[in-house]
Scaffold this motif. Sequence first.
Motif, mmCIF file in Angstrom:
data_model
loop_
_atom_site.group_PDB
_atom_site.id
_atom_site.type_symbol
_atom_site.label_atom_id
_atom_site.label_comp_id
_atom_site.label_asym_id
_atom_site.label_seq_id
_atom_site.Cartn_x
_atom_site.Cartn_y
_atom_site.Cartn_z
ATOM 1 N N VAL A 1 14.212 38.713 -13.080
ATOM 2 C CA VAL A 1 12.894 39.197 -12.693
ATOM 3 C C VAL A 1 13.041 40.054 -11.445
ATOM 4 N N ASN A 2 12.601 41.307 -11.528
ATOM 5 C CA ASN A 2 12.676 42.200 -10.374
ATOM 6 C C ASN A 2 11.678 41.783 -9.304
ATOM 7 N N SER A 3 12.129 41.783 -8.072
ATOM 8 C CA SER A 3 11.258 41.390 -6.965
ATOM 9 C C SER A 3 10.083 42.355 -6.839
ATOM 10 N N GLY A 4 8.877 41.810 -6.735
ATOM 11 C CA GLY A 4 7.682 42.624 -6.589
ATOM 12 C C GLY A 4 7.152 43.204 -7.882
ATOM 13 N N SER A 5 7.777 42.861 -8.994
ATOM 14 C CA SER A 5 7.347 43.390 -10.289
ATOM 15 C C SER A 5 6.102 42.680 -10.788
ATOM 16 N N VAL A 6 5.569 43.171 -11.894
ATOM 17 C CA VAL A 6 4.396 42.548 -12.521
ATOM 18 C C VAL A 6 4.701 41.107 -12.894
ATOM 19 N N ALA A 7 5.874 40.866 -13.485
ATOM 20 C CA ALA A 7 6.260 39.509 -13.878
ATOM 21 C C ALA A 7 6.423 38.603 -12.665
ATOM 22 N N ASP A 8 7.009 39.141 -11.591
ATOM 23 C CA ASP A 8 7.204 38.367 -10.363
ATOM 24 C C ASP A 8 5.866 37.973 -9.759
ATOM 25 N N THR A 9 4.944 38.922 -9.727
ATOM 26 C CA THR A 9 3.606 38.654 -9.175
ATOM 27 C C THR A 9 2.872 37.591 -9.984
ATOM 28 N N GLN B 1 -4.616 47.655 -16.630
ATOM 29 C CA GLN B 1 -5.264 46.585 -17.385
ATOM 30 C C GLN B 1 -4.577 45.244 -17.134
ATOM 31 N N ASN B 2 -5.245 44.163 -17.576
ATOM 32 C CA ASN B 2 -4.679 42.823 -17.486
ATOM 33 C C ASN B 2 -4.305 42.320 -18.876
ATOM 34 N N ALA B 3 -3.291 41.477 -18.914
ATOM 35 C CA ALA B 3 -2.852 40.905 -20.190
ATOM 36 C C ALA B 3 -2.463 39.452 -19.975
ATOM 37 N N LYS B 4 -2.829 38.612 -20.934
ATOM 38 C CA LYS B 4 -2.494 37.195 -20.871
ATOM 39 C C LYS B 4 -1.143 36.955 -21.549
ATOM 40 N N VAL B 5 -0.271 36.243 -20.867
ATOM 41 C CA VAL B 5 1.044 35.955 -21.417
ATOM 42 C C VAL B 5 1.202 34.442 -21.590
ATOM 43 N N THR B 6 1.758 34.033 -22.714
ATOM 44 C CA THR B 6 2.055 32.622 -22.991
ATOM 45 C C THR B 6 3.564 32.450 -22.967
ATOM 46 N N TYR B 7 4.035 31.419 -22.258
ATOM 47 C CA TYR B 7 5.477 31.220 -22.120
ATOM 48 C C TYR B 7 5.789 29.733 -21.986
ATOM 49 N N TYR B 8 7.072 29.404 -22.187
ATOM 50 C CA TYR B 8 7.545 28.025 -22.037
ATOM 51 C C TYR B 8 8.504 27.947 -20.855
ATOM 52 N N ARG B 9 8.322 26.869 -20.069
ATOM 53 C CA ARG B 9 9.218 26.587 -18.947
ATOM 54 C C ARG B 9 9.501 25.083 -18.928
ATOM 55 N N ASP B 10 10.786 24.758 -19.012
ATOM 56 C CA ASP B 10 11.198 23.346 -19.039
ATOM 57 C C ASP B 10 10.480 22.567 -20.132
ATOM 58 N N GLN C 1 7.546 23.010 -21.396
ATOM 59 C CA GLN C 1 6.089 22.974 -21.322
ATOM 60 C C GLN C 1 5.499 24.367 -21.485
ATOM 61 N N GLN C 2 4.384 24.433 -22.226
ATOM 62 C CA GLN C 2 3.726 25.723 -22.444
ATOM 63 C C GLN C 2 2.829 26.062 -21.262
ATOM 64 N N HIS C 3 2.876 27.324 -20.846
ATOM 65 C CA HIS C 3 2.049 27.803 -19.736
ATOM 66 C C HIS C 3 1.440 29.154 -20.103
ATOM 67 N N THR C 4 0.419 29.543 -19.392
ATOM 68 C CA THR C 4 -0.180 30.879 -19.519
ATOM 69 C C THR C 4 -0.336 31.488 -18.135
ATOM 70 N N ALA C 5 -0.315 32.798 -18.100
ATOM 71 C CA ALA C 5 -0.512 33.522 -16.838
ATOM 72 C C ALA C 5 -1.149 34.867 -17.153
ATOM 73 N N THR C 6 -1.756 35.448 -16.132
ATOM 74 C CA THR C 6 -2.360 36.767 -16.284
ATOM 75 C C THR C 6 -1.483 37.808 -15.627
ATOM 76 N N LEU C 7 -1.121 38.815 -16.426
ATOM 77 C CA LEU C 7 -0.304 39.909 -15.919
ATOM 78 C C LEU C 7 -1.209 41.045 -15.469
ATOM 79 N N HIS C 8 -1.101 41.419 -14.216
ATOM 80 C CA HIS C 8 -1.844 42.571 -13.712
ATOM 81 C C HIS C 8 -0.917 43.777 -13.835
ATOM 82 N N LEU C 9 -1.170 44.603 -14.844
ATOM 83 C CA LEU C 9 -0.246 45.674 -15.198
ATOM 84 C C LEU C 9 -0.410 46.874 -14.275
#
Length: 424
Positions: free
Chosen positions: A346-354, A388-397, A399-407
């Motif tokens: 994950v790049n520091s300061g990127s959309v995914a990092d944020t 725009q914003n986008a909802k992302v669904t992902y698994y960590r350890d 467990q399922q999680h969701t987050a909002t990506l501010h593109l």
Amino acid sequence: MNRIKQAFKDRLWLGVIIVGLFAGLIGGGIALGINNLVQHHEEVTSKRVPAGSNKSGGTKVNKNKADLNGEASQAYKSVQGAVVSVINKQKVQQSSGTLGIFGYGNSSNGSSDSSSDNKLETASEGSGVIYKKSGNSAYVVTNNHVVKGSNALQVILSNGKKVNADLVGADSATDLAVLKINAANVKTVASFGNSNSIVPGQDVLAIGSPMGSEYANTVTKGIISAKDRTLKAGTDGTLTSVIQTDAAINSGNSGGPLINVAGQVIGINSMKLASDTQGSSVEGIGFAIPSNEVVTIINQLIKNGKIIRPSLGISMVDLSNVTSDQQQSVLKLPTSVSKGVVIMDVNSGSVADTAGLKKYDVITKLGDTQITDAGSLKAALYKYKVGQNAKVTYYRDGQQHTATLHLTKSADTTSTDDSQQDNN
């Protein structure tokens, strides 16, 4: 005495009958033989070349009763003048000197000669279509792979005139490019139709230069075989929606238009299926980029010279490339999760990092789209615009999680295409 007379009469009639039968057999045989002779004569006569000749001729060409101004012919005539051949010229390094044991060298002393001349030669040929004329400039849409690697570009107009072309911009993800040429000799400009309105079974024409400019303005006819096929396109394996057609598309047709019978461009021919997984020959399966997507891309290329798309700022691998043991021990995924992409950095300061995404998170959904691999993630992401914003669904350890990506971050179309790792 009476008995003797009766016996004599019986023998007489018997003789008559025998003579009659015998005569009938002989007569029938004669008739049959004559019939066979007649048939044989007729057969021989029918096969024999007649003597003499007809020196007067007499055959003539009749008036053509076919409709020479049908829908297909009219459609072709309306667009043909806008279809061009695109010449990709590249530098070819040529060394001077004579060919010695260890390569090229100077013939007088045998020493190597490093001098060379870079000359431009035709590397490949494709097709294109003029879609816009503005002032002294005209614009041509073609495929990115037609112009890729070029050091110079030329366009051969439908009238045979050759003009230089400048690359305005190209997009590897959709395999599209825009060229600019002088409009002095441009007489015809093509128009785009709505590709969302096409239906399987409707007639279409493909126009281009199959196998090179020698066969420029070749037209082939077919139908729309399927409206919405999903294929991996471009150099980064992004999934894209394409039109499938059985109109003949060959090498050199790339970049040319697929038109409807009204003469409107509904797609840009891009590729054909050459063979199946068994190595069998495949015919009648070609693909074109839908006109609606073409218009969106070329307008951005004219404006910015490149396509600006959202970027997550991650490197990733397909989950299918991770062993089942690692999926359990490292990623700790439930057995129900078998498709997705694994974040490797994950790049520091990127959309995914944020958004709080981390290494080894497994993305399985973006918005309403299920993510199966890197190509599907890019296709889903590229449907969004920067800002725009986008909802992302992902698994960590596990467990399922969701987050909002501010593109808020963007990237051009350049991306890494690697079997082990992909960037976005």
